[in-house]
Each structure stands twice: as structure tokens, then as C-alpha cells.
Motif scaffolding. Structure first.
Motif, short mmCIF file in Angstrom:
data_model
loop_
_atom_site.label_atom_id
_atom_site.label_comp_id
_atom_site.label_asym_id
_atom_site.label_seq_id
_atom_site.Cartn_x
_atom_site.Cartn_y
_atom_site.Cartn_z
N ASN A 27 -16.29 1.35 11.96
CA ASN A 27 -16.52 2.86 11.77
C ASN A 27 -16.53 2.97 10.10
O ASN A 27 -17.22 3.94 9.90
N ARG A 28 -16.09 1.95 9.14
CA ARG A 28 -16.28 2.41 7.80
C ARG A 28 -16.09 0.78 7.23
O ARG A 28 -16.06 -0.15 7.75
N ASP A 29 -16.32 0.92 5.88
CA ASP A 29 -16.38 -0.46 5.06
C ASP A 29 -14.75 -0.70 4.79
O ASP A 29 -14.41 -0.33 3.71
N ALA A 30 -14.20 -1.44 5.79
CA ALA A 30 -12.71 -2.03 5.53
C ALA A 30 -12.69 -2.83 6.42
O ALA A 30 -13.52 -3.43 7.34
N ILE A 31 -11.57 -3.76 6.20
CA ILE A 31 -11.03 -4.81 7.05
C ILE A 31 -9.64 -4.39 7.57
O ILE A 31 -8.94 -3.76 6.96
N THR A 32 -9.53 -4.96 8.66
CA THR A 32 -8.18 -4.90 9.58
C THR A 32 -7.52 -6.02 9.99
O THR A 32 -8.32 -7.13 10.40
N LYS A 33 -6.32 -6.42 9.98
CA LYS A 33 -5.80 -7.45 10.39
C LYS A 33 -4.39 -7.02 11.16
O LYS A 33 -3.64 -6.08 10.62
N VAL A 34 -4.14 -7.54 12.46
CA VAL A 34 -2.80 -7.23 13.08
C VAL A 34 -1.94 -8.62 12.77
O VAL A 34 -2.33 -9.67 13.11
N PHE A 35 -0.78 -8.44 12.30
CA PHE A 35 0.44 -9.49 11.93
C PHE A 35 1.39 -9.22 13.13
O PHE A 35 1.94 -8.28 13.37
N ASP A 39 10.28 -10.28 15.47
CA ASP A 39 11.17 -9.31 15.88
C ASP A 39 11.04 -8.02 14.65
O ASP A 39 10.10 -8.19 13.77
N PHE A 40 11.51 -6.83 14.98
CA PHE A 40 11.29 -5.88 14.03
C PHE A 40 11.82 -6.16 12.54
O PHE A 40 11.16 -5.58 11.42
N THR A 41 12.78 -6.93 12.60
CA THR A 41 13.45 -7.23 11.19
C THR A 41 12.48 -8.12 10.29
O THR A 41 12.22 -7.85 9.18
N GLU A 42 11.81 -8.94 10.77
CA GLU A 42 10.81 -9.89 10.07
C GLU A 42 9.55 -9.11 9.99
O GLU A 42 9.05 -9.24 8.81
N ALA A 43 9.08 -8.18 10.60
CA ALA A 43 7.89 -7.35 10.46
C ALA A 43 8.18 -6.29 9.16
O ALA A 43 7.61 -6.02 8.36
N PHE A 44 9.23 -5.96 9.20
CA PHE A 44 9.77 -5.10 8.33
C PHE A 44 9.89 -5.69 6.84
O PHE A 44 9.57 -5.47 5.93
N GLY A 45 10.44 -6.90 7.12
CA GLY A 45 10.63 -7.64 5.76
C GLY A 45 9.19 -8.20 5.15
O GLY A 45 9.17 -7.96 3.91
N PHE A 46 8.25 -8.35 6.17
CA PHE A 46 6.79 -8.43 5.48
C PHE A 46 6.18 -7.44 4.85
O PHE A 46 5.63 -7.39 3.84
N MET A 47 6.48 -6.10 5.62
CA MET A 47 5.94 -4.97 4.87
C MET A 47 6.60 -4.51 3.53
O MET A 47 6.19 -4.18 2.45
N THR A 48 8.12 -5.10 3.37
CA THR A 48 8.73 -4.87 2.05
C THR A 48 8.19 -5.71 1.03
O THR A 48 7.82 -5.29 -0.08
N ARG A 49 8.07 -7.03 1.23
CA ARG A 49 7.26 -7.78 0.46
C ARG A 49 5.97 -7.59 0.07
O ARG A 49 5.49 -7.60 -1.02
N HIS A 60 -2.75 0.26 -2.33
CA HIS A 60 -1.98 0.49 -1.25
C HIS A 60 -2.54 0.32 0.17
O HIS A 60 -3.63 1.03 0.15
N PRO A 61 -2.18 -0.58 1.10
CA PRO A 61 -2.58 -0.63 2.38
C PRO A 61 -2.65 0.77 3.25
O PRO A 61 -1.79 1.42 3.03
N GLU A 62 -3.42 0.62 4.09
CA GLU A 62 -2.97 1.63 5.42
C GLU A 62 -2.55 0.83 6.44
O GLU A 62 -3.19 -0.35 6.76
N TRP A 63 -1.44 1.11 6.76
CA TRP A 63 -0.66 0.24 7.75
C TRP A 63 0.10 1.11 8.67
O TRP A 63 0.46 2.29 8.57
N SER A 64 0.33 0.39 9.84
CA SER A 64 1.49 0.85 10.72
C SER A 64 2.39 -0.09 11.42
O SER A 64 1.96 -1.44 11.30
N ASN A 65 3.33 0.21 11.85
CA ASN A 65 4.29 -0.52 12.18
C ASN A 65 4.92 -0.21 13.71
O ASN A 65 5.44 0.83 13.79
N VAL A 66 4.88 -1.14 14.75
CA VAL A 66 5.53 -0.61 15.92
C VAL A 66 6.18 -2.13 16.62
O VAL A 66 5.70 -3.06 16.54
N THR A 71 0.01 -3.59 11.62
CA THR A 71 -1.41 -3.40 11.68
C THR A 71 -1.88 -3.00 10.26
O THR A 71 -1.12 -1.91 9.71
N VAL A 72 -2.75 -3.61 9.44
CA VAL A 72 -3.28 -3.36 8.01
C VAL A 72 -4.64 -3.22 7.99
O VAL A 72 -5.13 -4.02 8.50
N THR A 73 -4.95 -2.05 7.40
CA THR A 73 -6.15 -1.72 7.10
C THR A 73 -6.62 -1.92 5.41
O THR A 73 -5.61 -1.03 4.89
#
Length: 96
Positions: A27-35, A39-49, A60-66, A71-73
Motif C-alpha cells: 500500500n505504500r513505499d515501505a518495507i516490513t518484517k516480523v521478528f 518470549d516477551f522478554t527477548e522481544a522487548f530486549g530487541f526493541m530496546t536495543r 524511528h521505526p513504526e512497530w508493534s509488539n505482541v 512487527t517493524v515497518t
């Protein structure tokens, strides 16, 4: 000021990212990847780094964490599309 990726830049810089799991947004000129993490702690650690690099580079990325998934765009709003900054941050995120 950052410039939008040229057609040559798109071919040479985006192809390795697409091969490593990034996908072009339909829908737009962007790239997305799901990491995915163990567990949640590893995901949050990745986001912090990642946040430290994003702040350092002022890009700054557009991202969400579940739970254990992040998910990073990436797109550059100043140029209304992909720029070398997106490639640089995508490579860094892949290395984290």
C-alpha cells in the motif's frame, strides 16, 4: 537531507533485505518484517536495543509488539518513501 532511494539503489540495496525476510508494503513505499523471539522478554530486549540505534540515527521505526513477536515497518516520512536510512536501520535490526 535524506533522499528517496533511486531505482538503482532500490535494486542493489533492497534485494538483500528482501532475501532476508523483509517484504515490500503493497500500500505504500515501505518495507516490513516480523521478528519472532522465544518470549516477551527477548522481544522487548530487541526493541530496546533497536530503539537506541533508532534514536542515535534519528530514524524511528513504526512497530508493534505482541508477546514474542515484533512487527517493524520502515519508511522515511520526510521523503514519502524508502531512503538509505531505512536500509541502514533494517540491516542493523537484522544484526541485533
Amino acid at each position: 537531507m535524506t533522499e528517496k532511494l533511486s531505482e538503482t539503489g532500490r535494486k542493489t540495496l533492497l534485494e538483500p533485505l528482501l532475501a532476508s525476510g523483509w517484504v515490500l508494503d503493497e500500500n505504500r513505499d515501505a518495507i516490513t518484517k516480523v521478528f519472532a523471539f522465544a518470549d516477551f522478554t527477548e522481544a522487548f530486549g530487541f526493541m530496546t536495543r533497536a530503539a537506541l540505534w533508532a534514536e542515535k540515527w534519528n530514524h524511528h521505526p513504526e512497530w508493534s509488539n505482541v508477546y514474542k513477536t515484533v512487527t517493524v515497518t520502515l519508511t522515511t516520512h520526510d521523503v514519502d518513501g524508502l531512503s538509505p536510512l531505512d536500509v541502514k536501520l533494517a540491516r542493523k535490526l537484522d544484526s541485533l
